[in-house]
Write an enzyme that holds these catalytic residues in place. Sequence first.
Site: not given
Ligand code: 5GP
Length: 142
Positions: A104, A102
């Site tokens: 951001h 993903h």
């Molecule tokens: P990363 O893997 O890039 O560190 O971050 C994962 C991102 O997913 C985080 O910014 C977190 O806030 C977001 N996130 C985690 N669980 C969920 C979820 O269930 N729904 C949504 N919409 N975002 C999520």
Amino acid sequence: MAYDPSNIFAKILRSEIPAIKVHESAQTLAIMDIMPRANGHVLVIPKAPSRNLLDADPAALAGMMADVQKIARAVKAAFDAEGIMLAQYNEPAAGQTVFHLHVHIIPRFAGVALRPHGEAMAKPEHLAEHAAKIRNALAELS
Ligand code: 5GP
């Protein structure tokens, strides 16, 4: 490490759990981050499964980045942002917490610090309001 289809974004892509959606194309789903680092923080999630950038199909990356550009333009317009930051983490040592690729998209303003990564849950009604602003901007830009 192998891709695990039980991750939270795979569940969102399969509509097994809800998300506040901003945009959907053949190649991606864009949703509001539930713990936004700034108002308007969107995640663009490719539908093709990969753990992160490192195991992704280059063709899927190209499709994903076209959608990232489209959503980034809309986020900038919707929030009248001065800049747009992209973040993309690969593996836990780099800060990755959800193991489906993903990107951001985060609106930025000079001198305004971001909230910490993945700490504070936003109110769903605020996320819904922000998603509506971005969808309106997408409609205006297209
Ligand atoms: P990363 O893997 O890039 O560190 O971050 C994962 C991102 O997913 C985080 O910014 C977190 O806030 C977001 N996130 C985690 N669980 C969920 C979820 O269930 N729904 C949504 N919409 N975002 C999520």
